[in-house]
Design a protein around this motif. Structure first.
Motif, short mmCIF file in Angstrom:
data_model
loop_
_atom_site.label_atom_id
_atom_site.label_comp_id
_atom_site.label_asym_id
_atom_site.label_seq_id
_atom_site.Cartn_x
_atom_site.Cartn_y
_atom_site.Cartn_z
N SER A 82 0.81 -1.22 0.00
CA SER A 82 0.00 0.00 0.00
C SER A 82 0.85 1.27 0.00
N GLY A 83 2.14 1.14 0.39
CA GLY A 83 2.98 2.33 0.50
C GLY A 83 2.80 3.07 1.80
N GLN A 84 1.98 2.52 2.71
CA GLN A 84 1.76 3.13 4.02
C GLN A 84 1.98 2.09 5.10
N LEU A 98 21.31 5.15 11.68
CA LEU A 98 21.81 4.03 10.90
C LEU A 98 21.04 2.75 11.22
N TRP A 99 20.71 2.56 12.49
CA TRP A 99 19.95 1.38 12.91
C TRP A 99 18.59 1.35 12.22
N VAL A 100 17.92 2.47 12.19
CA VAL A 100 16.60 2.55 11.55
C VAL A 100 16.72 2.28 10.05
N LYS A 101 17.72 2.88 9.42
CA LYS A 101 17.86 2.76 7.97
C LYS A 101 18.24 1.34 7.53
N GLN A 152 14.52 3.12 2.28
CA GLN A 152 13.27 3.71 1.80
C GLN A 152 12.08 3.42 2.71
N VAL A 153 12.17 2.37 3.52
CA VAL A 153 11.07 2.04 4.42
C VAL A 153 10.81 3.19 5.39
N SER A 154 11.88 3.83 5.85
CA SER A 154 11.73 4.92 6.83
C SER A 154 11.78 6.30 6.18
N GLN A 155 11.80 6.35 4.85
CA GLN A 155 11.83 7.65 4.17
C GLN A 155 10.53 8.41 4.43
N ASP A 156 10.64 9.62 4.96
CA ASP A 156 9.49 10.47 5.31
C ASP A 156 8.63 9.86 6.42
N ARG A 157 9.14 8.82 7.09
CA ARG A 157 8.39 8.22 8.20
C ARG A 157 9.38 7.68 9.24
N PHE A 158 10.47 8.44 9.46
CA PHE A 158 11.54 7.98 10.33
C PHE A 158 11.04 7.69 11.74
N TRP A 159 10.30 8.64 12.33
CA TRP A 159 9.89 8.48 13.72
C TRP A 159 8.88 7.36 13.91
N PRO A 160 7.89 7.20 13.02
CA PRO A 160 7.01 6.03 13.17
C PRO A 160 7.75 4.70 13.10
N ALA A 201 12.56 -14.90 16.09
CA ALA A 201 11.39 -15.05 15.23
C ALA A 201 10.48 -13.84 15.34
N PHE A 202 10.25 -13.36 16.57
CA PHE A 202 9.39 -12.19 16.75
C PHE A 202 10.04 -10.95 16.14
N GLY A 203 11.33 -10.76 16.40
CA GLY A 203 12.02 -9.60 15.85
C GLY A 203 11.98 -9.59 14.33
N LEU A 204 12.16 -10.76 13.74
CA LEU A 204 12.10 -10.86 12.28
C LEU A 204 10.71 -10.49 11.77
N ALA A 205 9.68 -11.00 12.43
CA ALA A 205 8.31 -10.73 11.99
C ALA A 205 7.99 -9.24 12.05
N THR A 206 8.55 -8.54 13.02
CA THR A 206 8.24 -7.11 13.17
C THR A 206 8.92 -6.24 12.12
N VAL A 207 10.00 -6.70 11.49
CA VAL A 207 10.63 -5.91 10.43
C VAL A 207 10.15 -6.31 9.05
N VAL A 208 9.69 -7.56 8.92
CA VAL A 208 9.17 -7.99 7.62
C VAL A 208 7.91 -7.22 7.26
N GLY A 209 7.04 -6.98 8.26
CA GLY A 209 5.78 -6.29 8.01
C GLY A 209 5.94 -4.90 7.41
N PRO A 210 6.71 -4.00 8.04
CA PRO A 210 6.88 -2.67 7.44
C PRO A 210 7.52 -2.70 6.06
N TYR A 211 8.47 -3.61 5.85
CA TYR A 211 9.09 -3.70 4.53
C TYR A 211 8.05 -4.11 3.49
N ALA A 212 7.18 -5.06 3.86
CA ALA A 212 6.12 -5.49 2.94
C ALA A 212 5.14 -4.35 2.68
N ASP A 213 4.83 -3.57 3.72
CA ASP A 213 3.91 -2.44 3.55
C ASP A 213 4.42 -1.47 2.48
N ILE A 214 5.70 -1.13 2.60
CA ILE A 214 6.26 -0.08 1.73
C ILE A 214 6.74 -0.62 0.40
#
Length: 520
Positions: free
Chosen positions: A230-232, A387-390, A413-421, A500-513
């Motif tokens: 969705s890009g969001q 750097l950690w976020v990027k 690009q996942v955190s581009q214009d949405r760094f704090w979220p 496993a939990f940590g991986l799941a939490t980063v896969v989701g935002p990458y898939a969103d964007i």
């Protein structure tokens, strides 16, 4: 007429009411109707109708279920959460609870398939028809709590019998003010025409509805403006929900990958015990170390590290494909993982070279410009967070690369214009992961050896200098009750769950964007 006889214990009490308060007998029961097919609504039909022969009506959708169609159901945990708000209002009845547990396996539906009934329905409730045996009562199909949910409405008295409809947030709701209540319910809950709708099983996707049942055609573009491609970013609640649901949905492959990782760790632990089990430190010198065992340990550790990374990449692929609404086999994920490993290795080596060069430059600045060093140290903290976020999505980007784009750019690009979220989600994931780790570690530690170890002869300390003068590795571990395998179990299992939990939490935002680049 009786509506929703409930469980047998309730049906028997209903017969007592008919006899004692209405001065009638069970033979006077001419009609029975059920609002839906859950066992706590249809389970008592047989008990209620033993002494009579009434018309028994079920929702029209149940006819398809009895013919073999599988009802859409919710997982146990999700179903429990849906009813949590009304649990406190329910009177605890032990007999009813036991009957529900028993009938849930034999009467009605609630699992993955329709279960045979212990009675024969004589008819099915048609939307808009008059309820058999109850003049003036209208049948209204109201899917939501279940797809066969049905309400009964009496316009003259403005009375609605809704079954469990108000107890589920997905059920239809209606206002009692203005217009026909029946029309309002029907407008909100009638079966929609064929088309693409939000998938009830996978948030963030569309699924094709053919007018009567869900098909297996999905698209990763739905989800109320959120979700994969969705890009969001999904809202925080949906993001966490999808993290847990993705692991559960892929629990088979994830369990196999976790078991393989555990086996690799056990191999390293046992190899280390073999190499150093007889090792003795005495008077500043080591002896008893098995040099051949050390060589074997180095080989085993290197291979374990290599294959652990590949297993991690395969798990990443499984979770990412879940977010795209696609089913993939474990073999396919392993194939992707090997290709992603080479990509990860090459780009990691490049990153390491850049990092080393940067450290050399920083070191020279500190050496020749003292005051500037303080500014560099202060700047290092926010730069490290940035750097950690990027780079948090770098591994996912290696597994799901974007054409003509390097994984560092894809991750950033996942955190581009949405760094704090994104930062907020990463911090929250770290906190929850830390809690999960200790929630698993503490019970494992308690379950470990409890006897007080006698280390008097395995570790000797010079009282004058507080230095160790004698230390036998194997005997010390034996006294502690820790074999090489047990050490690995206590250390690795919590880490696997946290990973496993940590991986799941980063896969989701990458898939969103970035998911739009990987649509089928």
């Amino acid at each position: 007429m009786v509506i929703d006889p409930g469980l047998p214990v309730v049906a028997r009490k209903t017969l007592e009411v008919i006899s004692n308060e209405l001065d009638r007998t069970e033979a006077n029961v001419s009609s029975v109707a059920c609002t839906h097919g859950h066992p706590d609504h249809v389970g008592g039909v047989a008990a209620l109708t033993q002494g009579c022969n009434p018309n028994i009506s079920l929702p029209q959708r149940c006819e398809a279920y009895l013919a073999g169609e599988k009802p859409r159901t919710f997982p146990l945990i999700e179903s429990s959460l849906r009813f949590m708000a009304v649990w406190g209002e329910q009177e605890f009845a032990r007999d009813a609870l036991l009957e529900f547990a028993k009938l849930g396996k034999s009467v009605g539906f609630g699992g993955p398939e329709m279960i045979d009934l212990d009675f024969e329905p004589t008819g099915f409730l048609v939307d808009g028809a008059t309820l058999d045996g109850a003049p003036g009562w209208e049948v209204i199909h109201s899917p939501g709590h279940t797809d066969d949910s049905t309400c009964f409405y009496h316009a003259d008295s403005s009375t609605l019998i809704s079954g469990d409809a108000p107890r589920s947030p997905t059920s239809a709701c209606a206002s009692h003010t203005g217009g026909s209540l029946a029309a309002r319910i029907r407008a909100m809950s009638a079966l929609p025409p064929a088309g693409w709708y939000d998938d009830p099983e996978n948030f963030g996707y569309l699924r094709y509805w053919d007018g009567s049942i869900w098909t297996e055609h999905r698209s990763p573009t739905g989800g109320y403006g959120q979700g994969a491609g969705s890009g969001q970013l999904s809202d925080i609640g949906s993001w966490l929900e999808q993290a847990f649901k993705s692991i559960w949905a892929r629990r088979g492959p994830m369990a196999i990958l976790g078991a393989a990782a555990l086996a690799l760790a056990l191999a390293v632990g046992l190899s280390a015990r073999s190499a150093f089990g007889d090792a003795v430190y005495e008077n500043g010198q080591w002896s008893g170390v098995d040099s051949g065992g050390v060589g074997l340990l180095i080989i085993v550790a290197a291979l374990a590290m290599l294959f652990s990374v590949i297993l991690y990449l395969a798990a990443t692929h499984q979770l990412y494909e879940y977010h795209l609404g696609r089913e993939v086999g474990l073999g396919d994920s392993m194939g992707v993982a090997f290709g992603a490993f080479l990509r990860l290795l090459l780009w990691s080596l490049l990153a390491a070279a850049i990092a080393i060069a940067a450290l050399v430059v920083v070191g020279l600045i500190i050496a020749f410009a003292g005051p500037v060093a303080i500014l560099l140290v202060l700047a290092a903290i926010p730069f490290g967070v940035w750097l950690w976020v990027k780079l948090s999505f770098f591994v996912v980007a290696c597994v799901a690369p974007i054409k003509d784009q390097n994984p560092f750019t894809s991750s950033a690009q996942v955190s581009q214009d949405r760094f704090w979220p994104v930062l907020g989600r990463l911090l929250l994931a770290s906190i929850i992961g830390f809690a999960l780790y200790w929630a698993v570690s503490l019970p494992l530690s308690v379950a470990g050896p409890t006897a007080a170890p006698d280390l008097e002869d395995t570790i000797i300390i010079d009282g004058a200098t507080d230095e160790i003068v004698y230390f036998h590795v194997g005997d010390t571990l034996d006294e502690l009750g820790l074999s090489g395998g047990l050490i690995v179990l206590l250390a690795v299992i919590p880490q696997l769950i946290n990973t496993a939990f940590g991986l799941a939490t980063v896969v989701g935002p990458y898939a969103d964007i970035q998911g739009r680049h990987h649509r089928a």
